[in-house]
Design a protein around this motif. Structure first.
Motif, PDB file in Angstrom:
ATOM      1  N   HIS A  23      10.966  46.298  52.518  1.00  0.00           N
ATOM      2  CA  HIS A  23       9.782  46.832  53.223  1.00  0.00           C
ATOM      3  C   HIS A  23       9.883  46.459  54.693  1.00  0.00           C
ATOM      4  O   HIS A  23       9.614  45.319  55.073  1.00  0.00           O
ATOM      5  CB  HIS A  23       8.501  46.251  52.597  1.00  0.00           C
ATOM      6  N   HIS A  51       9.307  48.172  58.912  1.00  0.00           N
ATOM      7  CA  HIS A  51       9.017  49.248  59.875  1.00  0.00           C
ATOM      8  C   HIS A  51       9.898  48.921  61.089  1.00  0.00           C
ATOM      9  O   HIS A  51       9.404  48.589  62.156  1.00  0.00           O
ATOM     10  CB  HIS A  51       7.552  49.234  60.309  1.00  0.00           C
ATOM     11  N   LYS A  63      10.840  52.384  57.226  1.00  0.00           N
ATOM     12  CA  LYS A  63       9.795  53.412  57.141  1.00  0.00           C
ATOM     13  C   LYS A  63       9.664  54.163  58.459  1.00  0.00           C
ATOM     14  O   LYS A  63       9.891  53.598  59.527  1.00  0.00           O
ATOM     15  CB  LYS A  63       8.441  52.760  56.835  1.00  0.00           C
ATOM     16  N   HIS A  96       1.247  50.883  50.619  1.00  0.00           N
ATOM     17  CA  HIS A  96       0.564  49.743  51.227  1.00  0.00           C
ATOM     18  C   HIS A  96      -0.808  49.666  50.549  1.00  0.00           C
ATOM     19  O   HIS A  96      -1.674  50.505  50.823  1.00  0.00           O
ATOM     20  CB  HIS A  96       0.358  49.960  52.718  1.00  0.00           C
ATOM     21  N   HIS A 142       1.812  44.335  49.751  1.00  0.00           N
ATOM     22  CA  HIS A 142       0.777  43.474  50.369  1.00  0.00           C
ATOM     23  C   HIS A 142      -0.049  42.789  49.280  1.00  0.00           C
ATOM     24  O   HIS A 142       0.166  41.635  48.976  1.00  0.00           O
ATOM     25  CB  HIS A 142      -0.150  44.231  51.338  1.00  0.00           C
ATOM     26  N   ASP A 146       8.344  43.055  56.128  1.00  0.00           N
ATOM     27  CA  ASP A 146       7.336  43.944  56.724  1.00  0.00           C
ATOM     28  C   ASP A 146       7.558  44.042  58.234  1.00  0.00           C
ATOM     29  O   ASP A 146       6.616  44.321  58.982  1.00  0.00           O
ATOM     30  CB  ASP A 146       5.913  43.454  56.425  1.00  0.00           C
TER      31      ASP A 146
END
Ligand code: DI6
Ligand code: FE
Length: 407
Positions: A74, A76, A143, A244, A267, A319
């Protein structure tokens, strides 16, 4: 007739995450690769002498720990600019709302991403990817979601693929068009959701840029109803979903993603009993993100005890994002998962190997077992708990991708 071994690593401590033992450990072990896959592993005492003698390359690890390559499931990772200025402003008393009103927050990352061309996004993201690799990552999820318009979302996903090619690692992409409402759609939510579901997703999927579909299901993101619409479209296109969910409030997102047999719910600080039960039934992985918990100074913990009792597999990821988790070390994420969420080191390490692979729907990695991809990491350690215990430092000794050494 079995293929000749290309590589034979001897005198290793193998954390297989495959056999019934803490960490799946095998001491005084050997591991052989052929054609990019693990061809044999076991105690040195059982090493077949003939095959061992004909291995093209043989090396002793002198007791060092060997694990599967780590998987960050996960991130970004791709965005323009950064938000260090806002970090500073907040520590000088500005509130998140004030910063957002002044054009900061996630919208500032959207502007910076929209105004960066493909080469610029690539140049900014590559060192972040390299930082993760330096800590043992060999598979990376990235992502979209800082474009919020077709061209920029496409550019982000293309850059994600390019990072995979550049570094020779596997990058799995997730389309996160429902990340935030773009400013130009402020009074037209439904139009934006329709654009994402009916135009952006089908177009990007058609270009082969989307491996999974994600959304930010939250008060400040998108509702469960809006998310459901996206998931229905994803299902029509044959794409797996993840979400999410329950980061800041309980929106019953975990139940929704489980209803679509989703890969993961991520999360989960506000996850309730019914969500846990739905995830257990569907086999949806719980992805814990302690970097965001830490950066937001959240106090509510994900329900680790309930997840354990219901045998919901837990993964751990960085994350990595410019707003709520500027974290560039997956090993540090495992340390935080232990210290902040009370995972055991074995749970945290299963979370970045076998369970992270499952969160991406990848069955060919995350364990040391015959037939698995030979993505391997050798560590300056012999006890796997050390990987979660040290805070910082350079523990990675060497990496192999599909059996090939990469430094
Ligand atoms: N959850 C988060 O915490 C981030 N995105 C998400 O879906 C926030 C992203 C940002 O602030 O840039
Ligand atoms: Fe995220």
């Amino acid at each position: 007739m079995t293929a000749d071994w290309d590589l034979l690593l001897t005198d290793a401590t193998l954390a297989t995450f495959d056999i019934e033992a803490p960490f799946g450990l095998i001491h005084n072990a050997a591991l052989a690769c052929a054609q990019g896959r693990i061809a044999w592993l076991g105690p040195m005492s059982e090493l077949p002498a003939d095959q061992a003698a004909s291995a093209r390359h043989r090396e002793s690890l002198a007791g060092a720990l060997l694990t599967p390559g780590l998987i960050d499931c996960h991130t970004h990772l791709i965005f323009g600019g950064n938000r260090a200025r806002e970090f500073d402003l907040r520590l000088n008393g500005a509130s998140y709302e004030e910063i957002a009103r002044a054009g900061g927050g996630i919208v500032s990352s959207v502007h910076a991403t929209r105004s960066a061309d493909e080469d610029a996004l690539f140049a900014q993201a590559l060192p972040r990817a390299r930082a993760l690799l330096a800590d043992g990552v060999t598979t990376l999820e990235i992502k979209s979601g800082y474009g919020l318009e077709l061209d920029t979302e496409r550019r982000m996903l293309r850059v994600a693929r390019r990072i995979g090619r550049e570094l020779g690692i596997t990058v799995r992409t997730s389309f996160l068009g429902l990340h935030a409402l773009p400013p130009e759609y402020r009074d037209r939510r439904d139009d934006y959701v329709a654009l994402v579901c009916d135009q952006m997703l089908p177009a990007l999927a058609g270009e082969g840029l989307v491996d999974a579909v994600d959304a930010f299901c939250e008060n400040i993101g998108f509702s469960a109803t809006e998310t459901r619409r996206l998931f229905e479209r994803a299902s029509q296109l044959g794409l797996p979903v993840k979400l999410h969910a329950e980061q800041l409030s309980d929106q019953e997102g975990a139940m929704l993603v489980a209803a679509f047999d989703g890969l993961s719910a991520d999360h989960l600080e506000y996850l309730g009993e019914r969500g846990v039960a739905a995830m257990a039934r569907a086999g949806t992985i719980a992805v814990l993100l302690p970097g965001a918990f830490y950066a937001l100074r959240e106090t509510r913990h994900p329900p680790v005890g309930m997840l354990r009792e219901s045998s919901v597999p837990m993964a751990v990821a960085t994350d990595c994002n410019p707003g709520t988790s500027p974290l560039l070390s997956l090993r540090l994420a495992t340390n935080m998962a232990c210290t902040l969420f009370r995972l055991t080191p074995e749970e945290a390490l299963r979370g970045v190997t076998v369970n992270a692979a499952r969160a991406l729907g990848l069955g060919d990695r995350g364990t040391l077992a015959v037939g698995q991809r030979a993505d391997l990491v050798q560590w300056h350690a012999s006890d796997p708990a050390e990987l979660c215990y040290w805070i910082g430092g350079e523990l990675k000794a060497r990496t192999w991708l599909s059996g090939e050494p990469v430094g």
